[in-house]
Design a protein around this motif. Structure first.
Motif, PDB file in Angstrom:
ATOM      1  N   LYS A   1       0.868  -1.177   0.000  1.00 14.22           N
ATOM      2  CA  LYS A   1       0.000   0.000   0.000  1.00 14.22           C
ATOM      3  C   LYS A   1       0.905   1.227   0.000  1.00 14.22           C
ATOM      4  O   LYS A   1       2.018   1.209   0.517  1.00 14.22           O
ATOM      5  CB  LYS A   1      -0.892   0.051   1.247  1.00 14.22           C
ATOM      6  N   ALA A   2       0.412   2.298  -0.581  1.00 12.96           N
ATOM      7  CA  ALA A   2       1.160   3.561  -0.557  1.00 12.96           C
ATOM      8  C   ALA A   2       1.085   4.160   0.846  1.00 12.96           C
ATOM      9  O   ALA A   2       0.106   3.966   1.562  1.00 12.96           O
ATOM     10  CB  ALA A   2       0.572   4.528  -1.575  1.00 12.96           C
ATOM     11  N   ALA A   3       2.103   4.878   1.213  1.00 10.18           N
ATOM     12  CA  ALA A   3       2.135   5.599   2.488  1.00 10.18           C
ATOM     13  C   ALA A   3       2.677   7.002   2.212  1.00 10.18           C
ATOM     14  O   ALA A   3       3.747   7.144   1.624  1.00 10.18           O
ATOM     15  CB  ALA A   3       3.020   4.870   3.495  1.00 10.18           C
ATOM     16  N   ILE A   4       1.914   8.008   2.608  1.00  6.86           N
ATOM     17  CA  ILE A   4       2.305   9.402   2.372  1.00  6.86           C
ATOM     18  C   ILE A   4       3.050   9.904   3.601  1.00  6.86           C
ATOM     19  O   ILE A   4       2.515   9.904   4.708  1.00  6.86           O
ATOM     20  CB  ILE A   4       1.077  10.287   2.089  1.00  6.86           C
ATOM     21  N   GLY A   5       4.279  10.340   3.402  1.00  4.70           N
ATOM     22  CA  GLY A   5       5.132  10.779   4.506  1.00  4.70           C
ATOM     23  C   GLY A   5       5.048  12.270   4.791  1.00  4.70           C
ATOM     24  O   GLY A   5       4.312  13.020   4.130  1.00  4.70           O
ATOM     25  N   ASP A   6       5.820  12.707   5.761  1.00  3.31           N
ATOM     26  CA  ASP A   6       5.820  14.105   6.202  1.00  3.31           C
ATOM     27  C   ASP A   6       6.408  15.072   5.183  1.00  3.31           C
ATOM     28  O   ASP A   6       6.192  16.276   5.284  1.00  3.31           O
ATOM     29  CB  ASP A   6       6.590  14.242   7.523  1.00  3.31           C
ATOM     30  N   ALA A   7       7.142  14.567   4.206  1.00  2.24           N
ATOM     31  CA  ALA A   7       7.728  15.443   3.187  1.00  2.24           C
ATOM     32  C   ALA A   7       6.692  15.900   2.158  1.00  2.24           C
ATOM     33  O   ALA A   7       6.999  16.709   1.285  1.00  2.24           O
ATOM     34  CB  ALA A   7       8.874  14.731   2.478  1.00  2.24           C
ATOM     35  N   CYS A   8       5.464  15.429   2.272  1.00  2.00           N
ATOM     36  CA  CYS A   8       4.383  15.782   1.350  1.00  2.00           C
ATOM     37  C   CYS A   8       4.239  17.301   1.273  1.00  2.00           C
ATOM     38  O   CYS A   8       4.115  17.981   2.291  1.00  2.00           O
ATOM     39  CB  CYS A   8       3.077  15.144   1.819  1.00  2.00           C
ATOM     40  N   LEU A   9       4.281  17.831   0.052  1.00  2.00           N
ATOM     41  CA  LEU A   9       4.197  19.282  -0.145  1.00  2.00           C
ATOM     42  C   LEU A   9       2.886  19.855   0.372  1.00  2.00           C
ATOM     43  O   LEU A   9       2.873  20.920   1.004  1.00  2.00           O
ATOM     44  CB  LEU A   9       4.380  19.633  -1.619  1.00  2.00           C
TER      45      LEU A   9
ATOM     46  N   LEU B   1       4.003   6.921  -6.731  1.00  2.00           N
ATOM     47  CA  LEU B   1       5.349   7.101  -6.187  1.00  2.00           C
ATOM     48  C   LEU B   1       6.256   7.946  -7.077  1.00  2.00           C
ATOM     49  O   LEU B   1       6.810   8.945  -6.634  1.00  2.00           O
ATOM     50  CB  LEU B   1       5.985   5.728  -5.943  1.00  2.00           C
ATOM     51  N   ALA B   2       6.423   7.582  -8.315  1.00  2.00           N
ATOM     52  CA  ALA B   2       7.358   8.280  -9.205  1.00  2.00           C
ATOM     53  C   ALA B   2       6.985   9.737  -9.466  1.00  2.00           C
ATOM     54  O   ALA B   2       7.864  10.593  -9.481  1.00  2.00           O
ATOM     55  CB  ALA B   2       7.508   7.527 -10.523  1.00  2.00           C
ATOM     56  N   PRO B   3       5.711  10.077  -9.669  1.00  2.00           N
ATOM     57  CA  PRO B   3       5.382  11.477  -9.970  1.00  2.00           C
ATOM     58  C   PRO B   3       5.518  12.437  -8.782  1.00  2.00           C
ATOM     59  O   PRO B   3       5.563  13.641  -8.982  1.00  2.00           O
ATOM     60  CB  PRO B   3       3.934  11.447 -10.437  1.00  2.00           C
ATOM     61  N   CYS B   4       5.590  11.920  -7.560  1.00  2.00           N
ATOM     62  CA  CYS B   4       5.647  12.796  -6.375  1.00  2.00           C
ATOM     63  C   CYS B   4       6.927  13.631  -6.408  1.00  2.00           C
ATOM     64  O   CYS B   4       8.033  13.097  -6.333  1.00  2.00           O
ATOM     65  CB  CYS B   4       5.596  11.966  -5.099  1.00  2.00           C
ATOM     66  N   PRO B   5       6.807  14.964  -6.525  1.00  2.00           N
ATOM     67  CA  PRO B   5       8.000  15.810  -6.624  1.00  2.00           C
ATOM     68  C   PRO B   5       8.832  15.867  -5.346  1.00  2.00           C
ATOM     69  O   PRO B   5      10.010  16.205  -5.393  1.00  2.00           O
ATOM     70  CB  PRO B   5       7.436  17.188  -6.976  1.00  2.00           C
ATOM     71  N   ALA B   6       8.236  15.525  -4.219  1.00  2.00           N
ATOM     72  CA  ALA B   6       8.958  15.589  -2.951  1.00  2.00           C
ATOM     73  C   ALA B   6       9.476  14.228  -2.493  1.00  2.00           C
ATOM     74  O   ALA B   6      10.155  14.141  -1.472  1.00  2.00           O
ATOM     75  CB  ALA B   6       8.048  16.178  -1.871  1.00  2.00           C
ATOM     76  N   GLY B   7       9.150  13.175  -3.228  1.00  2.00           N
ATOM     77  CA  GLY B   7       9.569  11.839  -2.804  1.00  2.00           C
ATOM     78  C   GLY B   7       8.933  11.444  -1.483  1.00  2.00           C
ATOM     79  O   GLY B   7       9.530  10.727  -0.689  1.00  2.00           O
ATOM     80  N   ALA B   8       7.717  11.918  -1.253  1.00  2.00           N
ATOM     81  CA  ALA B   8       7.048  11.716   0.028  1.00  2.00           C
ATOM     82  C   ALA B   8       6.266  10.413   0.114  1.00  2.00           C
ATOM     83  O   ALA B   8       5.730  10.091   1.166  1.00  2.00           O
ATOM     84  CB  ALA B   8       6.104  12.880   0.303  1.00  2.00           C
ATOM     85  N   ILE B   9       6.197   9.660  -0.972  1.00  2.00           N
ATOM     86  CA  ILE B   9       5.400   8.433  -0.973  1.00  2.00           C
ATOM     87  C   ILE B   9       6.315   7.231  -0.999  1.00  2.00           C
ATOM     88  O   ILE B   9       7.302   7.181  -1.734  1.00  2.00           O
ATOM     89  CB  ILE B   9       4.426   8.412  -2.162  1.00  2.00           C
ATOM     90  N   ALA B  10       5.980   6.250  -0.176  1.00  2.00           N
ATOM     91  CA  ALA B  10       6.709   4.984  -0.129  1.00  2.00           C
ATOM     92  C   ALA B  10       5.706   3.856  -0.244  1.00  2.00           C
ATOM     93  O   ALA B  10       4.539   4.016   0.097  1.00  2.00           O
ATOM     94  CB  ALA B  10       7.484   4.873   1.185  1.00  2.00           C
ATOM     95  N   MET B  11       6.165   2.745  -0.740  1.00  2.00           N
ATOM     96  CA  MET B  11       5.329   1.553  -0.801  1.00  2.00           C
ATOM     97  C   MET B  11       5.694   0.685   0.387  1.00  2.00           C
ATOM     98  O   MET B  11       6.854   0.341   0.567  1.00  2.00           O
ATOM     99  CB  MET B  11       5.540   0.803  -2.114  1.00  2.00           C
ATOM    100  N   ARG B  12       4.684   0.367   1.190  1.00  2.00           N
ATOM    101  CA  ARG B  12       4.923  -0.416   2.402  1.00  2.00           C
ATOM    102  C   ARG B  12       4.017  -1.623   2.426  1.00  2.00           C
ATOM    103  O   ARG B  12       2.892  -1.581   1.927  1.00  2.00           O
ATOM    104  CB  ARG B  12       4.649   0.437   3.638  1.00  2.00           C
TER     105      ARG B  12
END
Length: 166
Positions: A95-103, A148-159
């Motif tokens: 599943k995708a996980a949105i991290g704190d670096a999210c714009l 994941l790839a389109p996120c400009p901040a690299g804030a998404i990870a697959m977990r």
């Protein structure tokens, strides 16, 4: 993270088992025993997201795109390291996980992940006087990695779902 002594001395701080296996991979250990590292699954992958790790085993690289779950990798796997017994079988528990670096979470307007999510697992809730915030629906997420790839901040990870519940 398990690192072999040889890997540590060569500067490789992650093992092949730390990589995301292709969809419908049999469990680790059995996968390494069955996989011959022939590369047929890599060549069969239409979106070309399967890559060979340092050890030669196939792994998913979501920075190259998303998994379409076509099953082509499974159909060419002669040693049956990839097995899809049932058409309804779940390819993996990612599943995708949105991290704190999210714009958007930092007050910058961005909805790229929501636009890239074909399953509509990521939507945005308007915020009065602020930037719309991401809402993630894990039940809708297919784990394709398209966000994941389109996120400009690299804030998404697959977990793995197991990791997320801990």
């Amino acid at each position: 993270m398990s690192t072999s002594r040889r890997g540590f001395l060569r500067g490789r701080f992650s093992s092949d088992s730390d990589m995301q296996r292709p969809p419908w991979a049999i469990p680790d250990g059995a996968f390494e025993d069955a996989c011959t590292r022939c590369g047929e699954c890599l060549r069969a992958c239409p979106p070309a997201i399967l890559v060979a790790t340092a050890g030669g085993y196939p792994a998913v690289d979501f920075s190259r795109g998303e998994c379409s779950f076509c099953g082509d990798c499974v159909s060419v796997c002669k040693p049956r390291a990839l097995q899809r017994e049932d058409v309804a079988a779940v390819p993996w528990r990612l599943k995708a996980a949105i991290g704190d670096a999210c714009l958007a979470r930092r007050g910058v307007e961005c909805r790229v992940c929501g636009e890239a999510c074909g399953a509509a697992a990521i939507r945005f809730r308007p915020s009065l006087g602020g930037v719309a915030q991401p809402l993630f629906d894990a039940a809708c997420c297919t784990g394709c990695g398209g966000c994941l790839a389109p996120c400009p901040a690299g804030a998404i990870a697959m977990r793995n779902e197991v990791e997320m519940s801990e």
